[in-house]
Design a protein around this motif. Structure first.
Motif, PDB file in Angstrom:
ATOM      1  N   ASP A 227       0.934  -1.316   0.086  1.00  0.00           N
ATOM      2  CA  ASP A 227       0.017   0.082   0.027  1.00  0.00           C
ATOM      3  C   ASP A 227       0.863   1.406   0.036  1.00  0.00           C
ATOM      4  O   ASP A 227       0.630   2.314  -0.229  1.00  0.00           O
ATOM      5  CB  ASP A 227      -0.909   0.048   1.325  1.00  0.00           C
ATOM      6  CG  ASP A 227      -1.872  -0.772   1.055  1.00  0.00           C
ATOM      7  OD1 ASP A 227      -2.066  -1.753   0.301  1.00  0.00           O
ATOM      8  OD2 ASP A 227      -3.068  -0.740   1.880  1.00  0.00           O
ATOM      9  N   THR A 297     -13.425   4.099  -1.907  1.00  0.00           N
ATOM     10  CA  THR A 297     -14.084   2.820  -2.006  1.00  0.00           C
ATOM     11  C   THR A 297     -14.372   2.061  -0.913  1.00  0.00           C
ATOM     12  O   THR A 297     -13.026   1.874  -0.081  1.00  0.00           O
ATOM     13  CB  THR A 297     -13.514   1.981  -3.302  1.00  0.00           C
ATOM     14  OG1 THR A 297     -14.354   0.785  -3.384  1.00  0.00           O
ATOM     15  CG2 THR A 297     -11.940   1.833  -3.158  1.00  0.00           C
ATOM     16  N   ALA A 299     -14.629  -1.185  -0.902  1.00  0.00           N
ATOM     17  CA  ALA A 299     -14.362  -2.385  -1.375  1.00  0.00           C
ATOM     18  C   ALA A 299     -13.135  -2.871  -0.720  1.00  0.00           C
ATOM     19  O   ALA A 299     -12.120  -2.042  -0.626  1.00  0.00           O
ATOM     20  CB  ALA A 299     -14.086  -2.527  -2.806  1.00  0.00           C
ATOM     21  N   PRO A 300     -13.065  -4.053   0.105  1.00  0.00           N
ATOM     22  CA  PRO A 300     -11.882  -4.666   0.479  1.00  0.00           C
ATOM     23  C   PRO A 300     -10.630  -4.446  -0.479  1.00  0.00           C
ATOM     24  O   PRO A 300     -10.846  -4.664  -1.536  1.00  0.00           O
ATOM     25  CB  PRO A 300     -12.132  -6.033   0.648  1.00  0.00           C
ATOM     26  CG  PRO A 300     -13.467  -6.570   0.083  1.00  0.00           C
ATOM     27  CD  PRO A 300     -14.084  -5.402  -0.298  1.00  0.00           C
ATOM     28  N   ASP A 301      -9.687  -4.177   0.203  1.00  0.00           N
ATOM     29  CA  ASP A 301      -8.440  -4.368  -0.567  1.00  0.00           C
ATOM     30  C   ASP A 301      -8.440  -3.234  -1.841  1.00  0.00           C
ATOM     31  O   ASP A 301      -7.735  -3.385  -2.725  1.00  0.00           O
ATOM     32  CB  ASP A 301      -7.904  -5.333  -0.882  1.00  0.00           C
ATOM     33  CG  ASP A 301      -6.908  -6.195  -0.517  1.00  0.00           C
ATOM     34  OD1 ASP A 301      -6.071  -5.530   0.282  1.00  0.00           O
ATOM     35  OD2 ASP A 301      -6.485  -7.417  -0.915  1.00  0.00           O
ATOM     36  N   PHE A 302      -9.209  -2.138  -1.576  1.00  0.00           N
ATOM     37  CA  PHE A 302      -9.454  -0.925  -2.654  1.00  0.00           C
ATOM     38  C   PHE A 302      -9.806  -1.669  -3.848  1.00  0.00           C
ATOM     39  O   PHE A 302      -9.566  -1.334  -4.801  1.00  0.00           O
ATOM     40  CB  PHE A 302      -7.954  -0.463  -3.006  1.00  0.00           C
ATOM     41  CG  PHE A 302      -7.200   0.273  -2.113  1.00  0.00           C
ATOM     42  CD1 PHE A 302      -7.832   1.484  -1.519  1.00  0.00           C
ATOM     43  CD2 PHE A 302      -6.054  -0.104  -1.567  1.00  0.00           C
ATOM     44  CE1 PHE A 302      -7.290   2.260  -0.442  1.00  0.00           C
ATOM     45  CE2 PHE A 302      -5.221   0.657  -0.553  1.00  0.00           C
ATOM     46  CZ  PHE A 302      -6.000   1.950   0.049  1.00  0.00           C
ATOM     47  N   ARG A 304      -8.985  -4.692  -5.288  1.00  0.00           N
ATOM     48  CA  ARG A 304      -8.060  -5.226  -5.706  1.00  0.00           C
ATOM     49  C   ARG A 304      -8.434  -6.564  -6.624  1.00  0.00           C
ATOM     50  O   ARG A 304      -9.168  -7.239  -5.555  1.00  0.00           O
ATOM     51  CB  ARG A 304      -6.778  -5.531  -5.027  1.00  0.00           C
ATOM     52  CG  ARG A 304      -5.973  -4.045  -4.931  1.00  0.00           C
ATOM     53  CD  ARG A 304      -4.690  -4.723  -4.105  1.00  0.00           C
ATOM     54  NE  ARG A 304      -3.592  -3.736  -3.784  1.00  0.00           N
ATOM     55  CZ  ARG A 304      -3.354  -3.092  -2.649  1.00  0.00           C
ATOM     56  NH1 ARG A 304      -4.227  -3.448  -1.690  1.00  0.00           N
ATOM     57  NH2 ARG A 304      -2.456  -2.426  -2.421  1.00  0.00           N
ATOM     58  N   PRO A 305      -8.112  -7.147  -7.673  1.00  0.00           N
ATOM     59  CA  PRO A 305      -8.951  -8.207  -7.979  1.00  0.00           C
ATOM     60  C   PRO A 305      -8.164  -9.468  -7.050  1.00  0.00           C
ATOM     61  O   PRO A 305      -6.954  -9.462  -6.725  1.00  0.00           O
ATOM     62  CB  PRO A 305      -8.188  -8.393  -9.167  1.00  0.00           C
ATOM     63  CG  PRO A 305      -7.046  -7.498  -9.595  1.00  0.00           C
ATOM     64  CD  PRO A 305      -7.501  -6.388  -8.482  1.00  0.00           C
ATOM     65  N   HIS A 306      -8.922 -10.264  -6.708  1.00  0.00           N
ATOM     66  CA  HIS A 306      -8.365 -11.713  -6.067  1.00  0.00           C
ATOM     67  C   HIS A 306      -8.603 -12.763  -6.696  1.00  0.00           C
ATOM     68  O   HIS A 306      -7.985 -13.808  -6.502  1.00  0.00           O
ATOM     69  CB  HIS A 306      -9.439 -11.549  -4.612  1.00  0.00           C
ATOM     70  CG  HIS A 306      -8.738 -10.727  -3.490  1.00  0.00           C
ATOM     71  ND1 HIS A 306      -7.657 -11.097  -2.668  1.00  0.00           N
ATOM     72  CD2 HIS A 306      -9.225  -9.545  -3.037  1.00  0.00           C
ATOM     73  CE1 HIS A 306      -7.604 -10.102  -1.952  1.00  0.00           C
ATOM     74  NE2 HIS A 306      -8.459  -9.093  -2.060  1.00  0.00           N
ATOM     75  N   GLY A 307      -9.334 -12.952  -7.517  1.00  0.00           N
ATOM     76  CA  GLY A 307      -9.771 -14.117  -8.406  1.00  0.00           C
ATOM     77  C   GLY A 307      -8.333 -14.351  -9.313  1.00  0.00           C
ATOM     78  O   GLY A 307      -7.294 -13.466  -9.576  1.00  0.00           O
TER      79      GLY A 307
END
Lengths: 309, 309
Positions: A227, A297, A299-302, A304-307
């Protein structure tokens, strides 16, 4: 293209990096000016502006660029405001709005004011928006949407010019707030300058450790370190100038930061968990306010894509 | 559901927060265990686990939960590892894999080892993944994808048990690395613990300033500050325990951080721009490596939305 009338017949942006190119793109998208002029010292940048097609006129000749412009915005590095103002001053149109996008207002005002002719309306401005990328390709029209733009004009600024320039930023999507240059510089020292310095510093400290390899720092960066690396990837020239130009406020906030850190360090050394817990609880509320006010935002983790991708 | 055979017939997760509930969800999604058992001290959490349907058995009875389990993973706060291990020890199945998800390995090993019966395979593990949210609702199956999981077992760990548990984490999507607990704690002090402390600290410093209002800090947070607030919104109990349990490594890294910051502070005071520029250039490269290695998105601003929404 908006149906609203042009706010400026001829708009000139000098310095076509992330901010300058975003202003041009947004002014074109939202139909804010009949003619868009881009000026930059670098022939390479001007070539790129032409390829991108984000201005009607693109030139390295600053005097020609500002001639007949109703609004001139300097988006140059902090160190360059004085010299650029000196170059363009004789060519400025009486009644034009002159502005900038500098991150430090006291220094910009001090550098530009001595060269500005009477009869132009000087409205220093700072769009609090940006990404870690730089250059004309990094800009995009939506950069300023839902962000704040801080104006720091003199008290006796012309009301009509101020209203027009405010309308310009509002149509770029921003909310406008007015304050003194001194107060701006203190607010930004807290919300931007010292956070950047700290981020640069921790990335440097990690890079220097002999007991932990750089490869380990990078591999395990998802634990929080990464971060910090986003803002520690910001433009080095711009940020060097920010610190040199906002020395007083940065040193004041940094002094407090270090004091507070020493307090936490001592709490860790002596096992005073309550002191840590109290702070960690309080800081959570600040985060919630930032999200509630649309500056972030949720959204968790800004987000960030997790998939797998 | 995968066609691969189950890695564990019965998997028990104790402590159903962000990590515990993500392990359960992923184990279910990827078909890693025939029976999933969730245990938590809180009846409220167990009720929620039942509503979410993320386990086959959910109970507050730790002894019953671990009975017959082939793998038991403790995802409890750092301070609770000893007492939970003491409770479950008499009920553990010989040959079972016992693990945890703690952020500080030296302390976890010291707390759990004295209670563990011989005949179980203790593989301390730390998935370097997480978000700023907590609780059973915050988990998701993809949390561990493309993230690292660090194992810190003793040198004489059973090879078959180790291989099986490694396969488990690999099928959760993670890459596994092995190191000693001591080295883990130093690496994480740099990549996670000290960054969190600094983030908590700057948010606290900003909140305390009398000359800048909290409302201003929040409004203008897009200048960099908000990046710190994400990790400063992490679970206060967990993070208090991290600092108390990893005191030595955190104080070591913090000492270096403060030294380095004093160097930058002095450079700002004396106008030594070159020192700032050199550091700011070096840190950019670290960011690039993190993106290249898939531990971060290259989207500007972490891919935060910029358009009207």
């Amino acid at each position: 293209m908006s149906d609203a009338p042009f706010l400026f017949d001829r708009l000139c942006v000098i310095g076509i990096g992330l901010i300058g190119s975003s202003i041009l793109r947004a002014a074109r998208s939202y139909g804010l000016s009949r003619t868009l002029v881009a000026a930059d010292l670098s022939q390479k940048v001007i070539g790129r502006v032409e390829e991108l097609g984000i201005a009607d006129v693109a030139t390295t000749d600053f005097g020609a660029a500002v001639t007949d412009a109703d609004c001139v915005i300097l988006c140059v590095p902090s160190g360059a405001f004085g010299v650029v103002t000196e170059i363009i001053a004789p060519h400025l149109k009486p009644g034009a709005v002159i502005s900038d996008s500098g991150s430090v207002k006291g220094a910009v005002v001090a550098q530009m004011s001595p060269f500005l002719p009477s009869g132009v309306h000087f409205i220093p401005a700072h769009p609090v928006a940006g990404t870690e990328h730089s250059g004309p390709d990094a800009g995009f029209a939506e950069l300023f949407e839902n962000r704040w733009c801080i104006f720091t004009p003199a008290e006796n600024i012309d009301a009509e010019a101020l209203a027009r320039y405010r309308a310009f930023w509002e149509r770029l999507g921003s909310k406008v707030e007015r304050m003194t240059p001194e107060h701006h510089d203190l607010v930004l020292a807290v919300t931007s300058h010292v956070p950047h310095l700290i981020a640069y510093n921790i990335v440097g400290t990690a890079d220097d450790l002999e007991t932990v390899t750089q490869s380990e720092v990078i591999k395990f960066s998802a634990g929080g370190f990464r971060d910090f690396t986003r803002i520690a990837a910001s433009d080095p020239t711009m940020w060097r100038d920010v610190f040199l130009n906002n020395k007083k406020a940065v040193l004041e906030v940094l002094g407090r930061f270090s004091e507070d850190l020493a307090y936490l360090q001592r709490a860790i050394r002596w096992g005073e968990g309550d002191k840590l817990f109290d702070l960690f609880t309080r800081t959570r509320a600040v985060r919630r306010s930032i999200i509630d006010q649309g500056q972030e935002t949720a959204a968790p983790d800004f987000g960030r894509p997790h998939g797998k991708h």
